[in-house]
Design a protein around this motif. Sequence first.
Motif, PDB file in Angstrom:
ATOM      1  N   LYS A 176       0.851  -1.187   0.000  1.00 28.37           N
ATOM      2  CA  LYS A 176       0.000   0.000   0.000  1.00 28.37           C
ATOM      3  C   LYS A 176       0.885   1.235   0.000  1.00 28.37           C
ATOM      4  CE  LYS A 176      -3.920  -2.349   1.007  1.00 28.37           C
ATOM      5  NZ  LYS A 176      -3.368  -3.710   0.978  1.00 28.37           N
ATOM      6  N   ALA A 177       0.359   2.342  -0.518  1.00 28.42           N
ATOM      7  CA  ALA A 177       1.026   3.641  -0.451  1.00 28.42           C
ATOM      8  C   ALA A 177      -0.042   4.711  -0.298  1.00 28.42           C
ATOM      9  CB  ALA A 177       1.876   3.899  -1.694  1.00 28.42           C
ATOM     10  N   PHE A 178       0.289   5.800   0.430  1.00 26.20           N
ATOM     11  CA  PHE A 178      -0.715   6.830   0.666  1.00 26.20           C
ATOM     12  C   PHE A 178      -0.028   8.112   1.131  1.00 26.20           C
ATOM     13  CE2 PHE A 178      -0.601   3.363   3.712  1.00 26.20           C
ATOM     14  CZ  PHE A 178      -0.067   3.951   4.844  1.00 26.20           C
ATOM     15  N   ARG A 179      -0.737   9.206   0.938  1.00 28.28           N
ATOM     16  CA  ARG A 179      -0.213  10.492   1.390  1.00 28.28           C
ATOM     17  C   ARG A 179      -0.213  10.546   2.911  1.00 28.28           C
ATOM     18  NH1 ARG A 179      -3.673  13.688  -2.639  1.00 28.28           N
ATOM     19  NH2 ARG A 179      -4.826  14.291  -0.783  1.00 28.28           N
ATOM     20  N   ARG A 180       0.676  11.355   3.452  1.00 33.05           N
ATOM     21  CA  ARG A 180       0.791  11.441   4.911  1.00 33.05           C
ATOM     22  C   ARG A 180      -0.521  11.861   5.544  1.00 33.05           C
ATOM     23  NH1 ARG A 180       3.809  11.652   9.219  1.00 33.05           N
ATOM     24  NH2 ARG A 180       5.655  10.968   8.109  1.00 33.05           N
ATOM     25  N   GLU A 181      -1.269  12.771   4.893  1.00 38.12           N
ATOM     26  CA  GLU A 181      -2.497  13.242   5.525  1.00 38.12           C
ATOM     27  C   GLU A 181      -3.544  12.129   5.633  1.00 38.12           C
ATOM     28  OE1 GLU A 181      -3.093  15.463   1.445  1.00 38.12           O
ATOM     29  OE2 GLU A 181      -1.345  14.782   2.574  1.00 38.12           O
TER      30      GLU A 181
END
Length: 677
Positions: A176-181
Amino acid sequence: MTDDTHTDETAAAQPTEHTTDRSVVVPVYRERPDVWTGLVERLLTAGWDEVVVCLDAPDDDARRAAERVATHDGVALAVSDERRGKGGALRAGLAVADGDVLGYVDADGAVAVEALDRLYRTVEWGTAPVAAGSRDAGDADREGQSLLRRALGCGYRLLARGATGVPVTDFQCGAKAFRREVWTAVADDIDETGFAFDTELLALAHRRGFEIREVPIAWNDPGESDVDVGTDVPALLRSLARIRGTLRETPRAMPDGGAGVAADPEHTNADGGDEADEADDADDDPMHVALVTSHPPNRGHLAEYGEELARSYAARDDTEVTVLARRTDRAPNVEDRGDYEVRRVWERDSARSAWRLLRELRSDKYDAVQFNLHMTYFGTTNAYRFLGLALPPLCRATLDVPVVTTLHDLLEIVEDDHVDDTVGTLERVGARAATQLVLLSDATTVTAAEYRDIVAERYPLGDPVHVPHGTFKRADGGTVPLDPPLRLLVFGFLGPTKDIETTVRAFRQVRQAVPDAELVIAGGSHPDYPGHREELESRFGEEPGVEFTGYVEEDELDDVWGSATAVLMPYHTCTGVSGVFQLAKSYGKPVVAFENEGMRTSTVETGGDAAFVNPGSATSLADGIVDLWEDRERLRDIAHTNAAAGDAVSMAETTDQFVDLLTASSTAVATDGGEEA
């Protein structure tokens, strides 16, 4: 939802290097040191700024390996002497990661670094705030995984999509990957420490309004998974139930960059109005309901209930209905019934017809789907029954219209000593698994309040709604013929659970007290027991006063029921609300029934009254009949009570509740943005 499949032209138009810091968490538990240390080195070489290695309960070899990789710039360690679980390790690692884009990957090397890079680029380029690796979307590929694990994964996907509403094909892929927010928005609400961490993360991100983009990946099973089917699968299901509860308590939010649509000219009509005006106009159109049910001329398995429900839908101004019925040689595949259409598209014991039904439902003709179900509706064997009961959650997962299921029976209602000897532990487990699947419809209704309580207690996923069976108003009720002869009616399909043998023995005793009494046994063989009526008639058809009528056609019902003094229900068990008892209420007839828990639930607890006798006892049944015939006031009281109960909840009122559920579910589907595959 679309797959992240960049063309060469798209890639050329994008930055060749990421422009934000990348952090990736690698949870390690019992993987061979050379496998995960090699992964760490490849990640650093490929340009990751930070790799957080989370070791759980490491042995000496793992500790020495960790000390070696920690000498590399960009490697951080989060070591626990105790087993934190996959979710616990990931939570610890993500809490200390510094990147603008965060993510994680399994330590076993099943996901290549190049595949993980595509996930990160999906986030960095602004395609979506969350990228989830998928082994099932687009041109994804699974190598080396056993058939059992594939089947378990498919089953879990259906359960997870039903419980969370997240429109993805693969919840548990370890990439998985995602923005910090995104992590900031969900971190405080994540409680999962086990393998359901992926599901909870996606569910909460979806609930918070972040778009999730699936990225097809090639996945190569190393064959060293530490997932234990016996312990971890039940734990996953328990976690799924908890996550569903969390989502109910989590308000929807539309964060910046989430999935919300801001006002813009593309959503405005040329005249200055917006598309909401068009939606308001559309609301004036009737809801087109696809009613999946058996329907006459088929007999049994709720065919008559399906017909009554279709009539009730057709009588409304706010709905139109098409019945998607079981095929029969006695009627055409498409039939105009005047106020509604019947399309016969499915058959029992047929996988092909299941897909034919799905294709019909996916044709964009319908605004809502209702399944009117019996546990054995779609087959005479367990495999086909299970396939049929999987159709409602499958439709919920693949259609962008609400799916409501009416479940008429439950395995749990059957008394243990009356379950067929061939129904073993595996079959019971399968039946309960099938029930759990059905409960993943947008809404599931049951026809008795006790069934709702049983489901709530025994099934972790699903929130059934009690919608009363509804009565079929056919004639003025409550006016019992009190002049001789005493005419007793046994009605419905004949099978082993309906004790005709005891009934005939009891009737012989009744004839000693009431010589001109008559016993009418109306109905054909139960579909699962062909030839049963014929066998009974060969044994008892010559008994004085006994008449076997066979199947009663629609235009003969009033005569058969109207002439009955009382209705006998000699059932040893009943798995759902009794349609015969509902007819007794419709016609205002007194009932004499065997006393058992299932029968009370199936009859008087739905409204109405009956005289109960000891099950299996010819003398008790005979005494109950004679006592009731001699106590005319009691006979009339039960008849009037049943007639009043028949007036209390008509099929039209039941349909009102169905329409309310379909409307509410339609709003929920629209809010979630549909269930795009």
